[in-house]
Design a protein around this motif. Structure first.
Motif, mmCIF file in Angstrom:
data_model
loop_
_atom_site.group_PDB
_atom_site.id
_atom_site.type_symbol
_atom_site.label_atom_id
_atom_site.label_comp_id
_atom_site.label_asym_id
_atom_site.label_seq_id
_atom_site.Cartn_x
_atom_site.Cartn_y
_atom_site.Cartn_z
ATOM 1 N N ASN A 31 -36.848 3.673 6.863
ATOM 2 C CA ASN A 31 -37.343 4.915 7.463
ATOM 3 C C ASN A 31 -37.231 4.784 8.980
ATOM 4 O OD1 ASN A 31 -40.732 6.141 8.053
ATOM 5 N ND2 ASN A 31 -38.809 7.277 8.211
ATOM 6 N N LEU A 32 -36.281 5.523 9.565
ATOM 7 C CA LEU A 32 -36.127 5.550 11.017
ATOM 8 C C LEU A 32 -36.987 6.694 11.540
ATOM 9 C CD1 LEU A 32 -34.671 4.532 13.596
ATOM 10 C CD2 LEU A 32 -32.891 6.247 13.130
ATOM 11 N N TYR A 33 -37.994 6.353 12.355
ATOM 12 C CA TYR A 33 -38.911 7.384 12.819
ATOM 13 C C TYR A 33 -39.091 7.312 14.337
ATOM 14 C CZ TYR A 33 -42.568 3.772 13.119
ATOM 15 O OH TYR A 33 -43.292 2.647 13.455
ATOM 16 N N GLY A 34 -39.497 8.435 14.903
ATOM 17 C CA GLY A 34 -39.729 8.503 16.344
ATOM 18 C C GLY A 34 -39.847 9.953 16.776
ATOM 19 N N ALA A 35 -40.285 10.156 18.003
ATOM 20 C CA ALA A 35 -40.509 11.499 18.529
ATOM 21 C C ALA A 35 -39.222 12.309 18.527
ATOM 22 C CB ALA A 35 -41.081 11.418 19.944
ATOM 23 N N ARG A 36 -39.368 13.620 18.386
ATOM 24 C CA ARG A 36 -38.199 14.502 18.454
ATOM 25 C C ARG A 36 -37.496 14.307 19.796
ATOM 26 N NH1 ARG A 36 -42.123 19.615 17.688
ATOM 27 N NH2 ARG A 36 -43.371 17.946 16.768
ATOM 28 N N GLY A 37 -36.182 14.283 19.756
ATOM 29 C CA GLY A 37 -35.407 14.076 20.974
ATOM 30 C C GLY A 37 -35.131 12.628 21.317
ATOM 31 N N SER A 38 -35.606 11.686 20.490
ATOM 32 C CA SER A 38 -35.434 10.267 20.839
ATOM 33 C C SER A 38 -34.057 9.718 20.456
ATOM 34 C CB SER A 38 -36.531 9.417 20.177
ATOM 35 O OG SER A 38 -36.531 9.597 18.773
ATOM 36 N N GLY A 39 -33.277 10.468 19.661
ATOM 37 C CA GLY A 39 -31.911 10.042 19.365
ATOM 38 C C GLY A 39 -31.682 9.528 17.955
ATOM 39 N N LYS A 40 -32.602 9.813 17.035
ATOM 40 C CA LYS A 40 -32.496 9.294 15.659
ATOM 41 C C LYS A 40 -31.239 9.800 14.953
ATOM 42 C CE LYS A 40 -36.421 11.125 14.431
ATOM 43 N NZ LYS A 40 -36.746 11.784 15.726
ATOM 44 N N THR A 41 -31.027 11.114 15.006
ATOM 45 C CA THR A 41 -29.890 11.700 14.284
ATOM 46 C C THR A 41 -28.563 11.154 14.803
ATOM 47 O OG1 THR A 41 -31.113 13.737 13.803
ATOM 48 C CG2 THR A 41 -28.706 13.864 13.741
ATOM 49 N N THR A 42 -28.419 11.078 16.123
ATOM 50 C CA THR A 42 -27.165 10.569 16.701
ATOM 51 C C THR A 42 -26.904 9.132 16.265
ATOM 52 O OG1 THR A 42 -27.466 11.999 18.623
ATOM 53 C CG2 THR A 42 -25.916 10.178 18.856
ATOM 54 N N MET A 43 -27.953 8.329 16.229
ATOM 55 C CA MET A 43 -27.795 6.935 15.812
ATOM 56 C C MET A 43 -27.294 6.853 14.369
ATOM 57 S SD MET A 43 -30.647 3.892 15.722
ATOM 58 C CE MET A 43 -30.458 3.424 17.436
ATOM 59 N N ILE A 44 -27.849 7.697 13.496
ATOM 60 C CA ILE A 44 -27.448 7.652 12.091
ATOM 61 C C ILE A 44 -26.064 8.257 11.889
ATOM 62 C CG2 ILE A 44 -28.000 8.533 9.788
ATOM 63 C CD1 ILE A 44 -29.672 6.124 10.765
ATOM 64 N N LEU A 45 -25.726 9.306 12.626
ATOM 65 C CA LEU A 45 -24.383 9.880 12.507
ATOM 66 C C LEU A 45 -23.327 8.877 12.953
ATOM 67 C CD1 LEU A 45 -24.859 13.599 13.654
ATOM 68 C CD2 LEU A 45 -24.804 12.646 11.333
ATOM 69 N N ASP A 46 -23.681 8.031 13.920
ATOM 70 C CA ASP A 46 -22.753 6.966 14.316
ATOM 71 C C ASP A 46 -22.604 5.945 13.196
ATOM 72 O OD1 ASP A 46 -21.208 5.464 16.509
ATOM 73 O OD2 ASP A 46 -22.720 3.994 15.907
ATOM 74 N N LEU A 47 -23.715 5.634 12.542
ATOM 75 C CA LEU A 47 -23.672 4.678 11.425
ATOM 76 C C LEU A 47 -22.782 5.193 10.302
ATOM 77 C CD1 LEU A 47 -26.625 2.747 9.874
ATOM 78 C CD2 LEU A 47 -25.269 4.221 8.387
ATOM 79 N N ILE A 48 -22.802 6.516 10.061
ATOM 80 C CA ILE A 48 -22.009 7.118 8.990
ATOM 81 C C ILE A 48 -20.513 6.872 9.180
ATOM 82 C CG2 ILE A 48 -21.268 9.347 8.033
ATOM 83 C CD1 ILE A 48 -24.103 10.326 8.283
ATOM 84 N N GLN A 49 -20.091 6.762 10.449
ATOM 85 C CA GLN A 49 -18.666 6.571 10.721
ATOM 86 C C GLN A 49 -18.119 5.309 10.062
ATOM 87 O OE1 GLN A 49 -17.549 9.296 12.387
ATOM 88 N NE2 GLN A 49 -19.718 9.833 12.469
ATOM 89 N N GLU A 50 -19.007 4.340 9.804
ATOM 90 C CA GLU A 50 -18.583 3.070 9.213
ATOM 91 C C GLU A 50 -18.683 3.080 7.689
ATOM 92 O OE1 GLU A 50 -17.380 0.789 11.257
ATOM 93 O OE2 GLU A 50 -17.844 2.113 12.959
ATOM 94 N N GLU A 51 -19.192 4.186 7.115
ATOM 95 C CA GLU A 51 -19.414 4.239 5.674
ATOM 96 C C GLU A 51 -18.295 5.001 4.968
ATOM 97 O OE1 GLU A 51 -21.897 2.621 4.256
ATOM 98 O OE2 GLU A 51 -22.753 1.990 6.189
#
Length: 358
Positions: A31-51
């Motif tokens: 569970n990746l959690y944190g305040a809105r705007g902290s960059g969670k979605t971008t981090m995971i979309l980058d991870l998807i590139q390797e999948e």
């Protein structure tokens, strides 16, 4: 099923992604959690590139297509089994959206506050610290990097944007918060860095807009859980806690004429929290760590001026068992002793890096 097929067929690109310090587990559900705007979605979309895109399913639960087509565990499980999905990512998840998670090889859930699911490894993502900001910053100059940090703040979307800070901040404010949340944030910004109770915040808020006590208390609880709003206990003052918004530039955007010292003070407090250093305030004197180190924000103060003030406050330092005093400045460097107590002044850009390494 058509909607899930639509999500799986989407292709997400992250351009010029800058890696963050936050380390994601290489295996297992988390569970990746944190305040809105902290960059969670971008981090995971980058991870998807390797999948493998054929076996990866990313679903943004804030997609308007889901307003009248709420997902169920059963429909997800049927699709996962039919298509051989190995990695399922649920973005903008809120507690209780699903009664249980489907069975899949790997599950990643993004949320604003930590989820109460023991099977998920909790991973917290903060907005940028100073070192991360410099990685986003194209300038190689330390001084220009600090000045840009001061203007831009800690939100990744602003650090990377080609638009003006004000434009991006306005878009974030309008899109990430509903109307009443916006009004509450404006009230909080007016009292940024003050010692407050939730009841006092309610009193200030109802003077500005129509608000129920129940809504305000619930919203403040959510804001605190998300760490959009932070409260710091005081070592000796028990009536209220020091209240800070999660980004110093955001707080400044919501107010007029915020003094630089308040911005600098907040920069220091947020840096301490992001590096896992638990602190209390010592009245107006600064922040005190569990190791009894007192950290004083003093952006432009000279050695002579600080020495005089230190003499006048020395009895307070002795009373509260201060072992060391660190004075965080913009550029000044100096050190001195009063009796056996060591005082060291260090610029913010050096101090922030030292704390990140500890």
């Amino acid at each position: 099923m058509e909607l899930l097929e639509y999500y799986q067929n989407q292709r997400y690109l992250t351009t010029n992604y800058v890696p963050r310090k936050c380390q994601l587990p290489l295996k297992g559900d988390f569970n990746l959690y944190g305040a809105r705007g902290s960059g969670k979605t971008t981090m995971i979309l980058d991870l998807i590139q390797e999948e493998n895109e054929e076996t990866t399913l990313y679903i943004d639960l804030e997609d308007p297509n889901l307003i009248f087509n709420r997902l169920t565990t059963l429909s997800l499980q049927q699709y996962i089994d039919r298509e051989g999905i190995a990695l399922l990512i649920l973005d903008h998840y809120t507690e209780g959206y699903l009664p249980s998670f489907p069975n899949v090889d790997r599950l990643i859930v993004l949320s604003r506050i930590p989820l109460q699911h023991k099977e998920l490894i909790p991973v917290e993502l903060f907005p940028l610290d100073y070192e991360e900001f410099l990685a986003f910053e194209s300038s190689t100059s330390q001084s220009s990097g600090f000045n840009h940090f001061l203007r831009s703040g800690t939100l990744p979307m602003i650090a990377r944007s080609q638009k003006t800070n004000t434009q991006v901040m306005k878009n974030f404010f309008k899109s990430a918060f509903d109307t009443n949340e916006q009004k509450l944030l404006l009230v909080l910004a007016q009292h940024h860095t003050k010692h407050l109770t939730t009841h006092q915040i309610y009193t200030f808020a109802k003077e500005k807009f129509k608000v129920s006590k129940d809504w305000l208390y619930k919203t403040m609880k959510r804001f605190t859980q998300e760490k959009l709003v932070l409260f710091i206990e005081d070592r000796y003052q028990k009536s209220g806690k020091k209240m800070l918004l999660f980004d110093f530039a955001f707080a400044k955007y919501l107010t007029l004429g915020q003094p630089f010292i308040l911005q600098f003070d907040t920069m220091i407090a947020l840096a301490l929290m992001k590096h896992g250093i638990k602190v209390q305030t010592l009245g107006i004197h600064g922040y005190i760590t569990k190791n009894d180190e007192l950290i004083i924000p003093a952006p432009f103060e000279s050695e002579e001026s600080l020495w005089v003030k230190s003499q006048s406050k020395f009895s307070i330092y002795k009373k509260y068992g201060i072992q060391k005093v660190t004075i965080v400045t913009v550029a000044n460097t100096y050190e001195y002793h009063i009796e056996k107590l060591y005082f060291e002044a260090i610029p913010f850009n050096e101090w922030s890096v030292i704390n990140a390494e500890e």
